[in-house]
Structures are given as structure tokens and as C-alpha cells.
Enzyme design. Sequence first.
Site, short mmCIF file in Angstrom:
data_model
loop_
_atom_site.label_atom_id
_atom_site.label_comp_id
_atom_site.label_asym_id
_atom_site.label_seq_id
_atom_site.Cartn_x
_atom_site.Cartn_y
_atom_site.Cartn_z
N ARG A 176 -22.86 50.07 -52.38
CA ARG A 176 -21.92 49.16 -52.98
C ARG A 176 -20.76 49.16 -51.91
O ARG A 176 -20.24 50.16 -51.85
CB ARG A 176 -21.45 49.49 -54.33
N SER A 220 -23.34 44.95 -59.67
CA SER A 220 -23.35 45.01 -60.88
C SER A 220 -21.97 44.50 -61.71
O SER A 220 -21.92 43.08 -61.48
CB SER A 220 -23.42 46.50 -61.40
N HIS A 221 -21.09 45.23 -62.14
CA HIS A 221 -20.10 44.89 -62.78
C HIS A 221 -18.84 44.76 -62.05
O HIS A 221 -17.66 44.58 -62.52
CB HIS A 221 -19.60 45.97 -63.95
N ASP A 253 -22.89 42.17 -68.28
CA ASP A 253 -22.48 42.33 -67.07
C ASP A 253 -22.88 41.41 -65.85
O ASP A 253 -23.65 40.68 -66.16
CB ASP A 253 -22.45 43.77 -66.61
N ASP A 271 -24.91 41.64 -63.38
CA ASP A 271 -26.38 41.39 -63.02
C ASP A 271 -26.95 41.70 -64.36
O ASP A 271 -28.48 41.55 -63.99
CB ASP A 271 -26.41 42.62 -62.01
N ASP A 316 -27.84 43.98 -66.51
CA ASP A 316 -28.37 45.20 -67.31
C ASP A 316 -27.26 45.85 -67.99
O ASP A 316 -27.77 46.75 -69.05
CB ASP A 316 -28.61 46.09 -66.03
N ARG A 317 -26.19 45.52 -68.37
CA ARG A 317 -25.26 46.25 -69.35
C ARG A 317 -24.89 45.11 -70.53
O ARG A 317 -25.06 43.78 -70.11
CB ARG A 317 -23.94 46.43 -68.90
N THR A 353 -26.61 61.28 -64.87
CA THR A 353 -25.91 59.77 -65.06
C THR A 353 -26.71 58.96 -64.10
O THR A 353 -27.00 59.30 -62.97
CB THR A 353 -24.35 59.54 -64.68
N GLU A 385 -27.23 54.73 -71.93
CA GLU A 385 -26.14 55.64 -71.36
C GLU A 385 -24.79 54.99 -72.02
O GLU A 385 -24.73 53.90 -72.37
CB GLU A 385 -26.11 55.22 -69.88
N SER A 413 -22.18 54.27 -70.74
CA SER A 413 -21.51 52.98 -69.94
C SER A 413 -22.23 51.62 -70.34
O SER A 413 -22.40 50.83 -69.31
CB SER A 413 -21.88 53.35 -68.54
C1 G1P Z 1 -21.74 53.96 -63.60
C2 G1P Z 1 -22.17 54.37 -65.09
C3 G1P Z 1 -23.54 54.85 -65.00
C4 G1P Z 1 -24.36 53.71 -64.55
C5 G1P Z 1 -24.14 53.17 -63.45
C6 G1P Z 1 -24.78 51.82 -63.07
O1 G1P Z 1 -22.09 55.13 -62.69
O2 G1P Z 1 -21.43 55.73 -65.26
O3 G1P Z 1 -23.85 55.39 -66.58
O4 G1P Z 1 -25.76 54.32 -64.63
O5 G1P Z 1 -22.57 52.79 -63.41
O6 G1P Z 1 -24.63 51.01 -63.92
P1 G1P Z 1 -20.64 56.03 -62.09
O7 G1P Z 1 -19.76 54.89 -61.60
O8 G1P Z 1 -20.29 56.62 -63.25
O9 G1P Z 1 -21.33 56.63 -61.07
ZN ZN Z 2 -25.25 46.18 -64.03
#
Ligand code: G1P
Ligand code: ZN
Length: 560
Positions: free
Chosen positions: A22, A114-115, A286, A288, A290-291, A355, A374, A376
Site C-alpha cells: 500500500r 482497503s479503507h 469499507d 473493498d 471486507d469490513r 493481526t 478482528e 478492526s
Molecule cells: C489493520 C487492522 C487489521 C486488518 C488490516 C487489514 O491492520 O488492524 O486487523 O487485518 O488492517 O484490513 P494494521 O493497520 O493494524 O496493520
Molecule cells: Zn478492506
Amino acid sequence: MSVVEIQTKVYEGQKPGTSGLRKAVKVFQQEHYTENFVQAILTALGDQLTGSTLIVGGDGRYYVKEAVEKIIRIAAANGVGKLIVGQNGILSTPAVSTLIRKYKTQGGIVLTASHNPGGPNADFGIKFNCDNGGPAPDNVTNQIYELTKSIKSYKTAPNINIDITKIQTHNLVVDGKSFVVDIIDSVDDYVALMKEIFDFPSIKTLLQGSSSRPKFQILIDSLHGVTGIYVKRIFGLELGVDDASMVHVEPLEDFGGLHPDPNLTYAADLVNTVRNGTHDMGMAFDGDGDRNMIIGKKAFFVTPTDSVAVLAAHLDIIPYFQKTGIKGYARSMPTGAAIDRVAAKKKVECFEVPTGWKYFGNLMDAGRLSLCGEESFGTGSDHIREKDGIWAALAWLNIIAKLNKSIEEILKDHWITYGRNFFTRYDYENCAIEDASRVMAEVETKIQDPSFKGTKLSSGNKVYVVGEADNYSYKDPIDGSVATKQGLRVLFEDGSRIIYRLSGTGSSGATIRLYVESYESDPTTFDKDAQEILKPLVGIALDLGKIKEFTGRNAPTVIT
Ligand code: G1P
Ligand code: ZN
């Protein structure tokens, strides 16, 4: 179609984080930057590459289309046999996982940050998912990273031009070999899977109302992410939800300037509307897909820690699990331990993993895990190998339809049975890397001191006694691989926990995540605000890491 080999130079820092590579769009736009990483993904496929089939799609953010075009040409030149590409380059992350599994492909390339915000001045990302449909594990991402450190050239077929806006199969011959690009409907296969998993007729009755029960009013916010097209098909077309109940459902390249992260801060619009009391449930997803975030009437917030625990407690309502049985539960280490209590009561195996969703995959493949989550805002099951926002919303609706109770009632019943795990997370986003490192070093030094165990830490009139403290490491029970340095843990004797981690998904700077949890079995506490209950522990956590001193921040950027 001919193939050319283009000389390139190494770019530093192409190391995938918690979930893929990313970076800012501007970084990906540098000459050969994206190409290098895509070539490394393909090279890492080794023997599997020639004649392979791969899925390609992303969350519709800025630069997805350009990246898809590059991937098509590079894949063609590297001997890939077939690419299955979502129309307009769009596929949610759960849809990619679905397609990899359904069509038994060698994997897929997911284009998403993602987000993280999108647009020319925001972020982009590339993630590789393996043939099980899940994010590549550490050994694969490390191999990809190693390849990016020595890459000298990449192959491409520059004359290929495929119109990705139309659903169509393109049969090409590249360097004498057949190469197929199948542009498919982004939604069909995913919808089919959801209909196999859930009891759609009873969810529809819930949402439409019946003689015995008024319509259950929902409000869905896709935050202009990829889920918009899935929401319109599943909730609109299949379940009859009216247009006014689905907002921000046009995927936009910059998410309309929104931060497509479903939490109380970034999905504030939804929260404020639902707070008025007309809706029984609000849900947001979010970028993509998945959240997810679930809220009940008047914006009653369901923490992700509770969400997965409630689903665990009622999983047998869902038709899919009636067929497969419940094989096991899991959560990521910082996630509150509410699901552990359900597992203990139901005598189901329960795992704690680092994580990142990639750590659940092996357990699912081995048939030992059905449901996991999770903190998150990630919830999902072994129907695919990614977390799945829409799946989570449908799971809640399926359970609500059967229990015939409000979300708040379901939660309160749950706490009466299992007690309540109060949980909060403080994020200090975009700190200077040195400042964040000092916080981590401060905590690590303290917890490594042999005398730390047994220490009494107090804040106000509360005293907590340190039971254990470590830098978390995990041995995968299936393949024995070990992941070290996964977060600093302070575990207190009464079961309360403080955890410090640095984010692995940011594109610049450092984000400190502070996770604080305590368990209460006294019903008089259940209605209390989590921030109030956790205040003493948060105070201890801030002091222990000297967070204010080292970061200069008086408050976190996001509290969940
Ligand atoms: C964050 C979340 C984690 C999740 C990931 C991808 O990662 O904390 O639980 O799997 O985004 O969505 P982090 O930024 O903490 O490494
Ligand atoms: Zn995502």
C-alpha cells in the site's frame, strides 16, 4: 501479439504489509513501479505460472483501471493462460476470494488500499491472494519482496488493448500461446454464494414486514466503496430494500472524498441518521468490502469484538453452518476475548492469531475454523478466505429474523449469559516514525524487565497487577511457521489487557494502535459506557508508553 522485455530499476520498499503493498497513488505511478511488483508476484508463482488462471479486480478506486491494463499485458507476456477480470476492473475483496475458490484458480490480484482514502492524491494497493482464496502468507509475500529487490526487467505484451467495460471473452494468441481474458459480471458469483449460505426468504420477510411483525428498517452506507454494486443487487433486487435505504452506493474513484472506513468516526453520517430512531439497524462497509460496522436502533453500537461473539453464539441458525457444522472459532490477538467465552461454553476449539486475515487461512483449510473476527471491523467465515462485510450484515439479519429480537436485546441477552468484554482501540495516525518507535521501545524495555511481572499499576482508585507481558509471537498449528513481534502485550491478573502495535497498512508515517480490554461479569456494569469503564486502564496504557510525551498528541485521531 508480441512480447517485449523492458529493463527496469529496483524500487526500495516494495514490502507488503499487513495486507499487501500500500502506497500513495503517486508512488505507484512512477515509471515501472507497478510493473515491477506485478512481475514479482508472477515470478513468485514459479512452476504454477505457465498456463495459470488468475482473478483480477479491485475496489474501483483511482488507478485500478490503469493497473488492470498493466496486469493484463504483463500476465500475457509471462505465460498466464487466463485472466478472469471483473467488469470495469471492479471486484470486492470477498468477491475475488469467492472467484478464486469457485473457479479453482492459482490465485488472484486484488487492487485496493482497503479503507484508505482514494484519488490521485491518496492511496492505492496491490495484494496477492493464493489458490485457497486467502491473502498470501508471510513466506509468499517475503518471496515477492525479495524478487522486487533484485528485479532487472519485466515482460509485457504492449499491443494488447482490452475493453474492460464490456462483459465478454477475449481469445488472444500471445507469443504463439493462447491467452484468454474473461471480463465477467462483478456480482453474479458472489450473490449466488450468499444465497447458498443464508436463508434469503426469511431475511426478505424480516425486511418487508409481515402480518406478525412490522418491517425491520435498515440503512446501508457503502461509503462510495465497491460494495455499492453488491448492495444494490443483494439488498435492492433480491431482498426488496428501497433505494432510500441504501446510501453512497455508487462506487467512486475518490470515494466522494470520504474515508471509506466503517467506524463511528468515518461513518458518522450513518450513525447520526440512525440515531434519530427510525431505523432498526445501520450497516456500513469499507472501500473493498471486507469490513463492516453494525449498529442497532438509535445507533446502539455493536463492537466488532461483540459482533463475532454474538454470531458465534447463534451460528447454528445459518443454513450454511447447519450443513458444515461448527469447526472452530478464532480472533486476532488484539481482539477482545468475547468469542473465547462462547467457545468455552459451546466446547468449540478457539484460536488466537496475529493481526491480519492471512493467519486464519491455514486453520480454515485444515477444517478447524468456521468463524473468526478482528476488532478492526472484520468478520467472516470459511465460506471464503477473506473477511466479508456483506456476509456479516446478512449473518446478523438471518439471526435477527430467527430470534425476532432487536440488536440491543440480542446483545443484552448475550452479556447476561457470557459477561461483557469492554474493549476500545486508540489510534494515533500519521505519527513520525521515530516518535512511534520511541513509544514501542519504552514499553518493550519496561516489560522485558524481569521485575515487571507482578507490578501493581494504578490509575484513580483502580489497581491492576501485571500477570504476563511479552512481544507476542505465534506458531501456526498447521504448518508450524512462526510469526514474531506481533504486538506488545501487558496481561493483567484479572484478565484485562493492554496491547501496543504499529500499523502495517499505512502508506506513510506510523500509526500507533493501543488496544485496551477488560471483562466484567457484574450485570450492573453492562449498560455503562466502555470509555468510562476502561478509563483507568487507558490512563495506565498512556503512561506506560509515555504516549503524550513522545508523540506530542493529547488525544488519539480515532477512538473505537
Ligand atoms: C489493520 C487492522 C487489521 C486488518 C488490516 C487489514 O491492520 O488492524 O486487523 O487485518 O488492517 O484490513 P494494521 O493497520 O493494524 O496493520
Ligand atoms: Zn478492506
